[in-house]
Scaffold this active site. Sequence first.
Site, PDB file in Angstrom:
ATOM      1  N   HIS A   1      -8.356  -5.186   1.300  1.00 30.29           N
ATOM      2  CA  HIS A   1      -7.427  -4.437   2.142  1.00 30.29           C
ATOM      3  C   HIS A   1      -8.019  -4.290   3.532  1.00 30.29           C
ATOM      4  O   HIS A   1      -9.210  -3.979   3.688  1.00 30.29           O
ATOM      5  CB  HIS A   1      -7.167  -3.039   1.554  1.00 30.29           C
ATOM      6  CG  HIS A   1      -6.379  -2.139   2.451  1.00 30.29           C
ATOM      7  ND1 HIS A   1      -6.859  -0.931   2.913  1.00 30.29           N
ATOM      8  CD2 HIS A   1      -5.143  -2.273   2.985  1.00 30.29           C
ATOM      9  CE1 HIS A   1      -5.949  -0.358   3.690  1.00 30.29           C
ATOM     10  NE2 HIS A   1      -4.902  -1.149   3.751  1.00 30.29           N
ATOM     11  N   SER A   2      -7.212  -4.582   4.557  1.00 31.64           N
ATOM     12  CA  SER A   2      -7.538  -4.286   5.942  1.00 31.64           C
ATOM     13  C   SER A   2      -8.874  -4.897   6.358  1.00 31.64           C
ATOM     14  O   SER A   2      -9.091  -6.092   6.232  1.00 31.64           O
ATOM     15  CB  SER A   2      -7.520  -2.762   6.140  1.00 31.64           C
ATOM     16  OG  SER A   2      -7.498  -2.419   7.498  1.00 31.64           O
ATOM     17  N   LEU A   3      -9.813  -4.059   6.824  1.00 31.59           N
ATOM     18  CA  LEU A   3     -11.100  -4.546   7.306  1.00 31.59           C
ATOM     19  C   LEU A   3     -11.893  -5.272   6.225  1.00 31.59           C
ATOM     20  O   LEU A   3     -12.713  -6.139   6.522  1.00 31.59           O
ATOM     21  CB  LEU A   3     -11.915  -3.369   7.858  1.00 31.59           C
ATOM     22  CG  LEU A   3     -13.039  -3.680   8.839  1.00 31.59           C
ATOM     23  CD1 LEU A   3     -12.512  -4.369  10.085  1.00 31.59           C
ATOM     24  CD2 LEU A   3     -13.779  -2.406   9.206  1.00 31.59           C
TER      25      LEU A   3
ATOM     26  N   SER B   1     -10.927  -7.513   4.420  1.00 32.50           N
ATOM     27  CA  SER B   1     -10.480  -8.896   4.266  1.00 32.50           C
ATOM     28  C   SER B   1     -11.406  -9.900   4.940  1.00 32.50           C
ATOM     29  O   SER B   1     -11.269 -11.108   4.725  1.00 32.50           O
ATOM     30  CB  SER B   1      -9.061  -9.043   4.826  1.00 32.50           C
ATOM     31  OG  SER B   1      -9.016  -8.609   6.173  1.00 32.50           O
TER      32      SER B   1
ATOM     33  N   HIS C   1       0.735   0.506   6.129  1.00 33.72           N
ATOM     34  CA  HIS C   1      -0.516  -0.249   6.025  1.00 33.72           C
ATOM     35  C   HIS C   1      -1.180  -0.135   4.652  1.00 33.72           C
ATOM     36  O   HIS C   1      -1.838  -1.067   4.204  1.00 33.72           O
ATOM     37  CB  HIS C   1      -1.475   0.230   7.113  1.00 33.72           C
ATOM     38  CG  HIS C   1      -2.765  -0.523   7.173  1.00 33.72           C
ATOM     39  ND1 HIS C   1      -2.828  -1.896   7.244  1.00 33.72           N
ATOM     40  CD2 HIS C   1      -4.062  -0.086   7.172  1.00 33.72           C
ATOM     41  CE1 HIS C   1      -4.097  -2.284   7.292  1.00 33.72           C
ATOM     42  NE2 HIS C   1      -4.856  -1.207   7.249  1.00 33.72           N
TER      43      HIS C   1
END
Length: 391
Positions: A224-226, A228, A365
């Site tokens: 998820h998010s950072l 990745s 998000h």
Amino acid sequence: MARILLHSLLFLGAALASPVEERASVDCTGTNGISMKCSSNEVAYKRDFFYIGGESAQGTSGTITINQLYVEKLTPTGSWIQKHPLVFFHGGGLSGSTWLNTPDHREGWASYFTKKGYVVYLVDNIAIGRSSENHIANFTMVSGSATETVMKYFTAPEDYNTYPQAKLHTQWPGTGVDGDAIYDQFKKSLIPLTTNFVNQENTLRAAGCELLSLLGETAFLISHSLGSRNPLLLSNDCPEYIAGNINLEAATSPFWSYAEGLGGYAGSPWGLTYTPVDYYPAISSSSELEYESVGNETLAHRNCYLQKEPARTLPKINKVPYLLLTGEASVHVTYDHCVIDFLKQAGGSPEWIKLADKGIHGNGHFLHVEKNNLQIAALAEAWIQKKTYSK
């Protein structure tokens, strides 16, 4: 004597019955859910923990270990287990606990997938949570995610006018603003994170490949998010251990970090990462990557920074199947196309699912904790099954 015994039995019966009666009236919203009188919506699984990787360093008291990766292993209680394990990487300012359950105490992705028969591994990224570091490891830390930023971009973007799609956001449980019990529970899960992405990526790469080499089967990596960035780095370093990458709202926009409003600032120098990955033709420095702005920039659809042609390819990263999931109302829907365009330009075949195209509407998000989180988990699981049995 008989009367004393009768009174004792009546007292015991009342004591046994009272917790059930009390549970019906107790407030289990937000942090109140910690009460023993609140039931859990998680499924049963077996739990082990490990520390993987690390290296010795000299501390004031002698030799210590730094850069080790905390990993929880969750094993289904049932007898049938899926072929591939799942390794979960959390986003920035969070820890692996984000996958366990939602802020409003619904079933989380860890339970969903263990119930389906997968062995699940939850990672606390280097310098985060139970993989925390000290000054010897040279990690610059920041205090955490500001609540104003969290509300504006994650939990209540519909209350702000920072990008047009924000008004479509409907899936956050509760109001998503300060003072709401569910929001306050979520806010408290946001912990300090490092801004030294080079150090974090380098140490994760070593420990991450060691972890994957120990699992006994190729794994699907879910981020998820950072978080990745991690699957991309591991795909470059040890693709032989990876069956596929599923990325929720990947914070890997090529070469660039987008700011509120138009514009932004230079981001990851190696395209999608801060540390070197293998391009073809080979390069020895990120300065050899030439890129340019592509597209007309609007708040609804941001411009991309892509390689100048002829573009170099990413032969190792391209070996691993890649899926990106993007919410209809997230700020990421304005620029996630840049990740896909960059990977395609670099010779890959990434898949992109915009949730609205699948009839899944209103997501921001945090796809894995919003109200329809299990509907999205089912979409990810279908992709895993397709990749598992299509070979």
